[in-house]
Design a protein around this motif. Structure first.
Motif, PDB file in Angstrom:
ATOM      1  N   LEU A  68       0.838  -1.195   0.000  1.00  0.00           N
ATOM      2  CA  LEU A  68       0.000   0.000   0.000  1.00  0.00           C
ATOM      3  C   LEU A  68       0.877   1.250   0.000  1.00  0.00           C
ATOM      4  O   LEU A  68       2.087   1.165   0.214  1.00  0.00           O
ATOM      5  N   PRO A  69       0.281   2.425  -0.228  1.00  0.00           N
ATOM      6  CA  PRO A  69       1.078   3.656  -0.221  1.00  0.00           C
ATOM      7  C   PRO A  69       1.895   3.799   1.054  1.00  0.00           C
ATOM      8  O   PRO A  69       1.420   3.508   2.156  1.00  0.00           O
ATOM      9  N   GLN A  70       3.131   4.212   0.893  1.00  0.00           N
ATOM     10  CA  GLN A  70       4.132   4.404   1.944  1.00  0.00           C
ATOM     11  C   GLN A  70       4.638   3.092   2.522  1.00  0.00           C
ATOM     12  O   GLN A  70       5.465   3.088   3.426  1.00  0.00           O
ATOM     13  N   GLY A  71       4.136   1.985   2.015  1.00  0.00           N
ATOM     14  CA  GLY A  71       4.614   0.682   2.465  1.00  0.00           C
ATOM     15  C   GLY A  71       5.793   0.233   1.631  1.00  0.00           C
ATOM     16  O   GLY A  71       6.054   0.754   0.546  1.00  0.00           O
ATOM     17  N   ILE A  73      -7.844  -3.564  -6.874  1.00  0.00           N
ATOM     18  CA  ILE A  73      -7.079  -2.475  -6.266  1.00  0.00           C
ATOM     19  C   ILE A  73      -5.616  -2.900  -6.252  1.00  0.00           C
ATOM     20  O   ILE A  73      -5.272  -3.968  -5.760  1.00  0.00           O
ATOM     21  N   ALA A  74      -4.764  -2.056  -6.815  1.00  0.00           N
ATOM     22  CA  ALA A  74      -3.324  -2.299  -6.841  1.00  0.00           C
ATOM     23  C   ALA A  74      -2.647  -1.020  -6.359  1.00  0.00           C
ATOM     24  O   ALA A  74      -3.322  -0.037  -6.018  1.00  0.00           O
ATOM     25  N   THR A  75      -1.328  -1.019  -6.341  1.00  0.00           N
ATOM     26  CA  THR A  75      -0.596   0.156  -5.890  1.00  0.00           C
ATOM     27  C   THR A  75       0.512   0.485  -6.872  1.00  0.00           C
ATOM     28  O   THR A  75       1.337  -0.377  -7.194  1.00  0.00           O
ATOM     29  N   GLN A  76       0.481   1.722  -7.359  1.00  0.00           N
ATOM     30  CA  GLN A  76       1.600   2.205  -8.169  1.00  0.00           C
ATOM     31  C   GLN A  76       2.791   2.322  -7.231  1.00  0.00           C
ATOM     32  O   GLN A  76       2.654   2.786  -6.093  1.00  0.00           O
ATOM     33  N   CYS A  77       3.945   1.875  -7.686  1.00  0.00           N
ATOM     34  CA  CYS A  77       5.098   1.868  -6.791  1.00  0.00           C
ATOM     35  C   CYS A  77       6.378   2.215  -7.539  1.00  0.00           C
ATOM     36  O   CYS A  77       6.387   2.312  -8.769  1.00  0.00           O
ATOM     37  N   GLU A  78       7.422   2.396  -6.769  1.00  0.00           N
ATOM     38  CA  GLU A  78       8.755   2.647  -7.302  1.00  0.00           C
ATOM     39  C   GLU A  78       9.696   1.586  -6.766  1.00  0.00           C
ATOM     40  O   GLU A  78       9.511   1.084  -5.655  1.00  0.00           O
ATOM     41  N   ILE A  79      10.713   1.277  -7.554  1.00  0.00           N
ATOM     42  CA  ILE A  79      11.777   0.387  -7.088  1.00  0.00           C
ATOM     43  C   ILE A  79      12.802   1.283  -6.399  1.00  0.00           C
ATOM     44  O   ILE A  79      13.378   2.169  -7.023  1.00  0.00           O
ATOM     45  N   LEU A 131      10.279  -2.512  -3.184  1.00  0.00           N
ATOM     46  CA  LEU A 131       9.270  -1.625  -3.758  1.00  0.00           C
ATOM     47  C   LEU A 131       8.714  -0.725  -2.673  1.00  0.00           C
ATOM     48  O   LEU A 131       8.546  -1.150  -1.530  1.00  0.00           O
ATOM     49  N   GLU A 132       8.411   0.510  -3.060  1.00  0.00           N
ATOM     50  CA  GLU A 132       7.741   1.431  -2.151  1.00  0.00           C
ATOM     51  C   GLU A 132       6.449   1.888  -2.800  1.00  0.00           C
ATOM     52  O   GLU A 132       6.459   2.404  -3.929  1.00  0.00           O
ATOM     53  N   GLY A 133       5.334   1.683  -2.088  1.00  0.00           N
ATOM     54  CA  GLY A 133       4.030   2.063  -2.604  1.00  0.00           C
ATOM     55  C   GLY A 133       3.855   3.573  -2.632  1.00  0.00           C
ATOM     56  O   GLY A 133       4.263   4.266  -1.705  1.00  0.00           O
ATOM     57  N   SER A 157      13.065   3.392   6.967  1.00  0.00           N
ATOM     58  CA  SER A 157      13.977   4.320   7.642  1.00  0.00           C
ATOM     59  C   SER A 157      13.187   5.249   8.556  1.00  0.00           C
ATOM     60  O   SER A 157      13.740   5.853   9.462  1.00  0.00           O
ATOM     61  N   ASN A 158      11.884   5.349   8.317  1.00  0.00           N
ATOM     62  CA  ASN A 158      11.045   6.250   9.096  1.00  0.00           C
ATOM     63  C   ASN A 158       9.684   5.591   9.334  1.00  0.00           C
ATOM     64  O   ASN A 158       8.881   5.488   8.416  1.00  0.00           O
TER      65      ASN A 158
END
Length: 190
Positions: free
Chosen positions: A16-19, A60-66, A81-83, A141-142
């Motif tokens: 999920l976002p921020q995950g 429902i999916a989550t756009q993410c970044e590597i 991955l970070e959501g 990290s946070n």
């Protein structure tokens, strides 16, 4: 709002976002997805695997970044991955090389809000969960244990429950039902 095409990775776990989620990539088609993302050829979405669906994920999916990657001892690739953004999967098609491309539409992310009153218990329980599972805690990290939205989403990512039930909670406009659900679980097992 405009729809957007994204490459799809499916996984048993929810992101999920921020995950953050560490994923081992072995399949050649998924390795091509990772390469295309690094080359800025496409955006990436991660969805919970669903065997009976086309595309093979829940809606429902989550756009993410590597945000990190490593080569493992067996020469496979591990990516972190970070959501970023919840998305609704409108449609999808499998490419000739096995990759899935999906048409998505942004969904509103839950809004951060402070944890108050008895719900502070779910924050304390998540902190204890991370102490017992340091491999998950190391991904962050946070940690935002004072944010009800962040804590609720992390619980949804780790709770052993049916994916269809997680989707019902994700379809809510805010984190309140998830907080109440997690609080009931904690109190029932106290």
């Amino acid at each position: 709002m405009r729809s957007q095409e994204m490459a799809l990775l499916t996984h048993d776990a929810l992101l999920l976002p921020q995950g953050r989620l560490e994923v081992r990539v072995i399949d050649p088609s998924n390795l091509r997805v990772v390469a295309d993302v690094f080359k800025d050829r496409c955006q990436l979405a991660v969805g919970m695997f669903r065997a009976d669906g086309t595309p093979p994920c829940y809606p429902i999916a989550t756009q993410c970044e590597i945000i990190d990657f490593n080569q493992l001892e067996d020469d496979s690739l591990s990516i972190v991955l970070e959501g970023k953004q919840k998305v609704k999967v409108l449609s999808g098609a499998q490419q000739a090389d096995g990759r899935w491309m999906v048409r998505t539409l942004c969904c509103p992310n839950w809004v951060p809000e402070p944890i108050e009153g008895e719900f502070e218990l779910i924050s304390q329980a998540l902190e204890q969960f991370y102490e017992v599972n340091p491999d998950l805690a190391e991904l962050y990290s946070n940690v935002k244990l004072d944010d009800a939205c962040w804590v609720s989403q992390r619980w949804l990512e780790v709770l052993p429950m049916y994916n269809r039930d997680k989707i019902k909670l994700l379809n809510q406009p805010d984190c309140h039902k998830t907080m109440a659900f997690v609080l009931r679980l904690i109190k029932a097992h106290a």
